[in-house]
Design a protein around this motif. Structure first.
Motif, PDB file in Angstrom:
ATOM      1  N   HIS A 145     -35.843  17.999 -20.970  1.00  0.00           N
ATOM      2  CA  HIS A 145     -36.058  16.198 -22.086  1.00  0.00           C
ATOM      3  C   HIS A 145     -37.122  17.067 -22.574  1.00  0.00           C
ATOM      4  CE1 HIS A 145     -37.610  14.770 -18.540  1.00  0.00           C
ATOM      5  NE2 HIS A 145     -37.883  13.789 -18.235  1.00  0.00           N
ATOM      6  N   ARG A 146     -38.177  17.645 -21.324  1.00  0.00           N
ATOM      7  CA  ARG A 146     -39.234  17.534 -22.555  1.00  0.00           C
ATOM      8  C   ARG A 146     -40.038  18.318 -23.442  1.00  0.00           C
ATOM      9  NH1 ARG A 146     -41.807  12.840 -20.667  1.00  0.00           N
ATOM     10  NH2 ARG A 146     -41.049  12.069 -18.574  1.00  0.00           N
TER      11      ARG A 146
ATOM     12  N   ILE B 155     -35.887  19.065 -27.766  1.00  0.00           N
ATOM     13  CA  ILE B 155     -35.834  18.104 -27.448  1.00  0.00           C
ATOM     14  C   ILE B 155     -36.467  16.909 -27.680  1.00  0.00           C
ATOM     15  CG2 ILE B 155     -34.800  16.369 -25.458  1.00  0.00           C
ATOM     16  CD1 ILE B 155     -32.794  18.814 -25.437  1.00  0.00           C
ATOM     17  N   MET B 156     -37.932  16.747 -27.464  1.00  0.00           N
ATOM     18  CA  MET B 156     -38.340  15.931 -27.840  1.00  0.00           C
ATOM     19  C   MET B 156     -38.078  15.324 -29.530  1.00  0.00           C
ATOM     20  SD  MET B 156     -41.920  16.700 -25.707  1.00  0.00           S
ATOM     21  CE  MET B 156     -42.859  15.247 -25.964  1.00  0.00           C
ATOM     22  N   ALA B 157     -38.259  16.348 -30.323  1.00  0.00           N
ATOM     23  CA  ALA B 157     -38.419  16.628 -31.540  1.00  0.00           C
ATOM     24  C   ALA B 157     -37.270  15.958 -32.697  1.00  0.00           C
ATOM     25  CB  ALA B 157     -38.004  17.893 -32.577  1.00  0.00           C
ATOM     26  N   LEU B 158     -35.630  16.289 -31.926  1.00  0.00           N
ATOM     27  CA  LEU B 158     -34.876  15.273 -31.915  1.00  0.00           C
ATOM     28  C   LEU B 158     -34.590  13.870 -31.531  1.00  0.00           C
ATOM     29  CD1 LEU B 158     -32.237  14.839 -29.184  1.00  0.00           C
ATOM     30  CD2 LEU B 158     -32.212  17.348 -29.964  1.00  0.00           C
ATOM     31  N   VAL B 159     -35.252  13.776 -30.473  1.00  0.00           N
ATOM     32  CA  VAL B 159     -34.994  12.292 -29.885  1.00  0.00           C
ATOM     33  C   VAL B 159     -35.700  11.617 -31.238  1.00  0.00           C
ATOM     34  CG1 VAL B 159     -36.110  10.837 -28.585  1.00  0.00           C
ATOM     35  CG2 VAL B 159     -34.393  12.661 -27.308  1.00  0.00           C
ATOM     36  N   GLU B 160     -37.323  11.878 -31.903  1.00  0.00           N
ATOM     37  CA  GLU B 160     -38.188  11.136 -32.268  1.00  0.00           C
ATOM     38  C   GLU B 160     -37.245  11.397 -34.008  1.00  0.00           C
ATOM     39  OE1 GLU B 160     -41.964  12.956 -34.776  1.00  0.00           O
ATOM     40  OE2 GLU B 160     -42.157  13.325 -32.976  1.00  0.00           O
ATOM     41  N   GLU B 161     -36.664  12.104 -34.219  1.00  0.00           N
ATOM     42  CA  GLU B 161     -35.463  12.388 -35.386  1.00  0.00           C
ATOM     43  C   GLU B 161     -34.268  11.300 -35.450  1.00  0.00           C
ATOM     44  OE1 GLU B 161     -32.824  15.298 -38.073  1.00  0.00           O
ATOM     45  OE2 GLU B 161     -33.463  15.985 -36.248  1.00  0.00           O
ATOM     46  N   ALA B 162     -34.086  11.224 -34.572  1.00  0.00           N
ATOM     47  CA  ALA B 162     -32.653  10.457 -34.248  1.00  0.00           C
ATOM     48  C   ALA B 162     -33.353   9.196 -34.589  1.00  0.00           C
ATOM     49  CB  ALA B 162     -31.907  10.450 -33.006  1.00  0.00           C
ATOM     50  N   SER B 163     -34.647   9.011 -33.875  1.00  0.00           N
ATOM     51  CA  SER B 163     -34.892   6.949 -33.940  1.00  0.00           C
ATOM     52  C   SER B 163     -35.620   6.987 -35.163  1.00  0.00           C
ATOM     53  CB  SER B 163     -36.504   7.460 -33.133  1.00  0.00           C
ATOM     54  OG  SER B 163     -36.163   7.507 -31.922  1.00  0.00           O
ATOM     55  N   ALA B 164     -36.228   8.431 -35.692  1.00  0.00           N
ATOM     56  CA  ALA B 164     -36.662   7.277 -37.583  1.00  0.00           C
ATOM     57  C   ALA B 164     -34.933   7.449 -38.571  1.00  0.00           C
ATOM     58  CB  ALA B 164     -37.166   8.585 -37.572  1.00  0.00           C
ATOM     59  N   LEU B 165     -33.566   8.446 -38.141  1.00  0.00           N
ATOM     60  CA  LEU B 165     -33.441   8.122 -38.997  1.00  0.00           C
ATOM     61  C   LEU B 165     -32.257   6.495 -39.005  1.00  0.00           C
ATOM     62  CD1 LEU B 165     -31.165  11.253 -38.937  1.00  0.00           C
ATOM     63  CD2 LEU B 165     -31.316  10.496 -40.712  1.00  0.00           C
TER      64      LEU B 165
ATOM     65  N   ILE C 137     -40.612   2.768 -24.680  1.00  0.00           N
ATOM     66  CA  ILE C 137     -41.304   2.803 -25.932  1.00  0.00           C
ATOM     67  C   ILE C 137     -42.793   3.417 -25.974  1.00  0.00           C
ATOM     68  CG2 ILE C 137     -43.040   1.693 -27.613  1.00  0.00           C
ATOM     69  CD1 ILE C 137     -41.220  -1.135 -27.143  1.00  0.00           C
ATOM     70  N   ASN C 138     -43.173   3.397 -24.687  1.00  0.00           N
ATOM     71  CA  ASN C 138     -44.679   3.851 -24.323  1.00  0.00           C
ATOM     72  C   ASN C 138     -44.194   6.044 -24.009  1.00  0.00           C
ATOM     73  OD1 ASN C 138     -46.082   2.013 -24.426  1.00  0.00           O
ATOM     74  ND2 ASN C 138     -46.265   1.780 -22.126  1.00  0.00           N
ATOM     75  N   GLU C 139     -43.218   5.424 -23.109  1.00  0.00           N
ATOM     76  CA  GLU C 139     -42.754   7.592 -22.734  1.00  0.00           C
ATOM     77  C   GLU C 139     -42.063   7.781 -24.334  1.00  0.00           C
ATOM     78  OE1 GLU C 139     -43.678   8.906 -20.714  1.00  0.00           O
ATOM     79  OE2 GLU C 139     -45.053   6.808 -20.057  1.00  0.00           O
ATOM     80  N   GLN C 140     -41.400   7.225 -25.447  1.00  0.00           N
ATOM     81  CA  GLN C 140     -40.651   7.899 -26.050  1.00  0.00           C
ATOM     82  C   GLN C 140     -39.529   8.264 -25.514  1.00  0.00           C
ATOM     83  OE1 GLN C 140     -43.885  10.853 -27.485  1.00  0.00           O
ATOM     84  NE2 GLN C 140     -43.340   9.784 -29.520  1.00  0.00           N
ATOM     85  N   SER C 141     -39.201   7.104 -24.673  1.00  0.00           N
ATOM     86  CA  SER C 141     -36.941   7.357 -24.416  1.00  0.00           C
ATOM     87  C   SER C 141     -37.235   8.188 -23.793  1.00  0.00           C
ATOM     88  CB  SER C 141     -36.373   7.875 -25.364  1.00  0.00           C
ATOM     89  OG  SER C 141     -36.731   6.698 -26.815  1.00  0.00           O
ATOM     90  N   LEU C 142     -38.741   9.040 -22.466  1.00  0.00           N
ATOM     91  CA  LEU C 142     -38.754  10.605 -22.477  1.00  0.00           C
ATOM     92  C   LEU C 142     -39.751   9.920 -20.978  1.00  0.00           C
ATOM     93  CD1 LEU C 142     -39.189  13.356 -24.623  1.00  0.00           C
ATOM     94  CD2 LEU C 142     -36.664  12.400 -23.819  1.00  0.00           C
TER      95      LEU C 142
ATOM     96  N   HIS D 298     -37.346   8.368 -17.734  1.00  0.00           N
ATOM     97  CA  HIS D 298     -37.014  10.509 -17.231  1.00  0.00           C
ATOM     98  C   HIS D 298     -36.040  11.007 -17.600  1.00  0.00           C
ATOM     99  CE1 HIS D 298     -33.773   6.781 -16.719  1.00  0.00           C
ATOM    100  NE2 HIS D 298     -34.365   6.716 -17.907  1.00  0.00           N
ATOM    101  N   THR D 299     -35.591  11.571 -17.183  1.00  0.00           N
ATOM    102  CA  THR D 299     -34.528  12.505 -17.150  1.00  0.00           C
ATOM    103  C   THR D 299     -33.008  11.388 -18.545  1.00  0.00           C
ATOM    104  OG1 THR D 299     -34.464  13.577 -15.873  1.00  0.00           O
ATOM    105  CG2 THR D 299     -33.823  14.458 -17.472  1.00  0.00           C
ATOM    106  N   ALA D 300     -33.703  12.613 -19.695  1.00  0.00           N
ATOM    107  CA  ALA D 300     -32.713  11.816 -20.933  1.00  0.00           C
ATOM    108  C   ALA D 300     -31.225  12.540 -21.125  1.00  0.00           C
ATOM    109  CB  ALA D 300     -33.683  11.789 -22.438  1.00  0.00           C
ATOM    110  N   PRO D 301     -30.363  11.227 -21.311  1.00  0.00           N
ATOM    111  CA  PRO D 301     -29.002  12.215 -21.567  1.00  0.00           C
ATOM    112  C   PRO D 301     -29.125  12.953 -22.876  1.00  0.00           C
ATOM    113  CG  PRO D 301     -29.003   9.430 -22.318  1.00  0.00           C
ATOM    114  CD  PRO D 301     -30.262  10.208 -21.943  1.00  0.00           C
ATOM    115  N   THR D 302     -30.036  13.467 -22.473  1.00  0.00           N
ATOM    116  CA  THR D 302     -29.617  14.771 -24.721  1.00  0.00           C
ATOM    117  C   THR D 302     -28.874  15.281 -24.896  1.00  0.00           C
ATOM    118  OG1 THR D 302     -29.948  16.676 -22.417  1.00  0.00           O
ATOM    119  CG2 THR D 302     -32.620  15.748 -23.257  1.00  0.00           C
TER     120      THR D 302
END
Length: 356
Positions: free
Chosen positions: A40-41, A45-55, A227-232, A234-238
């Motif tokens: 998840h790190r 994966i970090m890029a897709l979490v960031e894109e989902a939040s931005a969308l 918020i501080n950990e950008q949703s990561l 712990h192990t996120a449901p990737t």
């Protein structure tokens, strides 16, 4: 051949989203690994979490004063996590009881603090949203279930209040634009309009979170942690977040929230017109408060209820059985539900009425 899936959630997913998700489950972007196998790190994966939040922010028009995080536990967990983060001992949650999910929210909040139930439509089986009530001076925020999935009511205009709205939007998230200035926090689990079970999108206004009175919160349940950990943290449901991202891209490509609103209104009008016209069926909810997402209705000859469900299933229409406490039928028409499926259901209702 795909069924016409009116299930309330997990619900219909666009076929192109399913196809891309299936490919990613086999191998993600030529990495030689399934997305379900990746850390998840990992940068991908970090890029897709960031894109989902931005969308999410882009589709709604949220500015930098809002944060988007992805959590586990579904909306039911948020019924407790929200007051845990936002409610202090001196204030209360104000709420209007509009149905099953508002009732659950009342119970969850009472386990953590004061709750002021301003009005309720329970006496009339939640057939409307009460309009006559006042927010007390001790209210910290107003909890609102924007769409009651089980009872079939929906807030079509959000109230003008002196306190922020905290909204459970699980069943109408991404279905229409909203007046964002009214909201302090929004949460929605993904299995209705933007993906599969396993993740919940939480949108938080920064100043609302910063105004909270500190209380002892387990680190894992503190919004600020995520918020501080950008949703990561712990192990996120990737994989769930990945499917949510694909659904968000699909929503944007279809024309965004204004187009979703137009389509959903057309589907609901088609079905409710038939419910009101057909003497064999009757709606559960007063017309002013009917949900565009979940049309709840009964058959006027109860002895034919099972027969209609069987008739629908024989014609590839599934998921229309009402919730056990409500009975009758419920047709859920989320963003991915095509108008053609609703037309088929209407045609079957007409045909069944002619036969009976």
């Amino acid at each position: 051949m795909r069924k016409h899936n009116f299930n309330p959630g997990p619900a219909t997913i666009p076929t192109e989203v399913l196809a891309e998700a299936a490919q990613g489950l086999l191998e993600y972007q030529r990495t030689g690994m399934s997305i379900a196998e990746m850390s998840h790190r990992a940068p991908e994966i970090m890029a897709l979490v960031e894109e989902a939040s931005a969308l999410v922010k882009s589709l709604y028009g949220f500015g930098d004063d809002f944060e988007v995080i992805w959590m586990q536990g579904g909306a039911s967990a948020q019924l407790a996590i929200a007051p845990m983060n936002l409610l202090d001992k001196q204030h209360a949650v104000a709420i209007v009881n509009t149905g099953y999910w508002a009732t659950k929210a009342i119970k969850a909040a009472r386990e953590l603090g004061q709750v002021e139930v301003l009005a309720s439509s329970e006496a009339t089986k939640f057939d409307h949203i009460p309009k006559e009530w006042n927010v007390p001076s001790n209210a910290q925020y107003f909890h609102l279930v924007s769409n009651e999935t089980i009872d079939g009511t929906q807030w079509h205009q959000y109230p003008e209040l002196s306190v922020p709205l905290v909204a459970d939007m699980t069943s109408d998230f991404l279905t229409r634009p909203i007046p964002q200035e009214k909201f302090g926090l929004i949460f929605a689990s993904a299995q209705k309009n933007f993906g599969i079970t396993g993740t919940t999108c939480v949108v938080i206004r920064k100043d609302f979170l910063s105004q909270r009175t500190p209380r002892q919160i387990p680190t894992i349940f503190d919004y600020q942690t995520h918020i501080n950990e950008q949703s990561l943290y712990h192990t996120a449901p990737t994989f769930s977040i990945y499917v949510a991202l694909l659904a968000l891209r699909w929503t944007q490509a279809q024309g965004g929230l204004h187009e979703m609103e137009r389509r959903n209104a057309a589907k609901a009008k088609l079905l409710y017109t038939e419910i009101d016209r057909n003497p064999l069926f009757v709606g559960n909810v007063k017309t002013t408060d009917r949900s565009l997402m979940n049309a709840c209705f009964q058959i006027t000859k109860p002895e034919l209820e099972v027969a209609f469900l069987e008739f629908a299933a024989q014609n590839d229409v599934v998921g229309i059985k009402g919730f056990p406490t409500v009975g009758g039928f419920r047709a859920s028409m989320y963003n991915a539900m095509p108008l053609e499926s609703v037309q088929l259901l209407v045609d079957l209702m007409r045909d069944f009425a002619k036969r009976h």
